[in-house]
Scaffold this motif. Structure first.
Motif, PDB file in Angstrom:
ATOM      1  N   TYR A 105       1.810 112.886  28.774  1.00 30.78           N
ATOM      2  CA  TYR A 105       1.492 111.880  29.795  1.00 30.78           C
ATOM      3  C   TYR A 105       2.270 112.188  31.071  1.00 30.78           C
ATOM      4  CZ  TYR A 105       0.003 108.903  25.830  1.00 30.78           C
ATOM      5  OH  TYR A 105      -0.610 108.388  24.711  1.00 30.78           O
ATOM      6  N   ARG A 134       4.290 112.685  22.945  1.00 28.60           N
ATOM      7  CA  ARG A 134       4.358 112.057  21.636  1.00 28.60           C
ATOM      8  C   ARG A 134       3.578 112.932  20.654  1.00 28.60           C
ATOM      9  NH1 ARG A 134       0.407 106.801  22.285  1.00 28.60           N
ATOM     10  NH2 ARG A 134       1.933 105.882  20.873  1.00 28.60           N
ATOM     11  N   SER A 180       3.058 107.147  17.363  1.00 28.27           N
ATOM     12  CA  SER A 180       4.467 107.557  17.412  1.00 28.27           C
ATOM     13  C   SER A 180       5.085 107.212  18.767  1.00 28.27           C
ATOM     14  CB  SER A 180       4.582 109.061  17.165  1.00 28.27           C
ATOM     15  OG  SER A 180       3.920 109.770  18.182  1.00 28.27           O
ATOM     16  N   PRO A 181       6.414 107.179  18.838  1.00 32.33           N
ATOM     17  CA  PRO A 181       7.076 106.811  20.095  1.00 32.33           C
ATOM     18  C   PRO A 181       6.821 107.812  21.210  1.00 32.33           C
ATOM     19  CG  PRO A 181       8.585 106.653  18.235  1.00 32.33           C
ATOM     20  CD  PRO A 181       7.357 107.344  17.740  1.00 32.33           C
ATOM     21  N   LEU A 182       6.859 107.302  22.419  1.00 32.03           N
ATOM     22  CA  LEU A 182       6.727 108.124  23.608  1.00 32.03           C
ATOM     23  C   LEU A 182       8.127 108.556  24.050  1.00 32.03           C
ATOM     24  CD1 LEU A 182       4.274 108.858  25.403  1.00 32.03           C
ATOM     25  CD2 LEU A 182       4.821 106.877  26.806  1.00 32.03           C
ATOM     26  N   PHE A 212      10.333 110.317  26.973  1.00 35.21           N
ATOM     27  CA  PHE A 212      10.287 110.645  28.390  1.00 35.21           C
ATOM     28  C   PHE A 212      11.257 111.766  28.738  1.00 35.21           C
ATOM     29  CE2 PHE A 212       7.635 107.602  30.592  1.00 35.21           C
ATOM     30  CZ  PHE A 212       7.494 106.574  29.677  1.00 35.21           C
TER      31      PHE A 212
END
Lengths: 113, 114
Positions: A33, A95, A100-102, A104
């Motif tokens: 992302y 991810r 599942s968690p993102l 950064f």
């Protein structure tokens, strides 16, 4: 796990110039992302890749912005003909799967003078 | 996801008190509800998340509660400490079709006073 890596950390450019940022996601993450964050605001979604396919792009995103992920690994975000309003922190995140968690990266801070 | 609002926008508590931040969303197809913490000058980091088949989840001093009918979920921090001071963001995600993004709220600035 070396985390999400972004380069450069800071970029100062003159209005009208083109800039390109790079993001290296966590190696096994196929989902990537790009977000933009300005002071006092939450991250604003720009675009999403699953492997090399760009599957979602913000409707608000100017056509001066383009992103690629040619081999499904690293990604680049290019801004053409930069404007002062483009000044922001550009965050990349990745991810491994849908639920599942993102994770950064530390972001690239762009200043357009 | 889609329209996401957080309340309050700022919250100041005394060390040891509890803090509650509420997130409302408009998309009834949302099925994933995370909370992120962002310290000054740092990247957002996930602190807790919950999925739509669960009503509450707890991790030490942090908990998240979900009310799908009313379309809101809340972050609860108990026994607050100065290091909890940060901006907290909710970021609900829809399960629908071609919607892949997490939509972040505008954030809540939490200040824990020693």
């Amino acid at each position: 796990d070396t985390g999400v890596s972004q380069d450069p950390r800071h970029k100062i450019t003159k209005r009208g110039q083109n800039v390109t940022f790079r993001c290296d996601p966590i190696s096994e993450h196929n989902r990537l992302y790009w977000y933009r964050q300005t002071l006092g605001q939450g991250p604003e979604f720009l675009t999403y890749f699953q492997n090399e396919a760009q599957l979602e792009k913000s409707r608000l995103l100017s056509d001066r912005f383009s992103a690629e992920r040619p081999k499904g690994s690293f990604s680049t975000l290019e801004i053409q003909r930069t404007e002062q309003g483009d000044s922001a922190m550009y965050l990349c995140a990745s991810r491994s799967s849908e639920g599942s968690p993102l994770h950064f990266g530390n972001g690239t801070r762009l200043t357009v003078t | 996801g889609e329209n996401v609002e957080q309340h309050p926008s700022t919250l100041s508590v005394q060390e040891g008190d509890s803090a509650v931040i509420k997130c409302t969303y408009s998309d009834s197809a949302s099925n994933y509800f995370p909370w992120y913490k962002q310290e000054l000058g740092k990247r957002p980091q996930l602190i807790i998340d919950i999925r739509s088949n669960v009503g509450e989840k707890k991790d030490q001093r942090i908990a998240v509660t979900l009310n799908k009918t009313a379309k809101h979920f809340s972050l609860h921090i108990t026994e607050t400490q100065p290091e909890d001071s940060a901006v907290y963001f909710c970021a609900p995600k829809s399960s629908g079709g071609s919607n892949y993004k997490l939509t972040f709220g505008k954030g809540t600035l939490l200040t824990v006073n020693p």
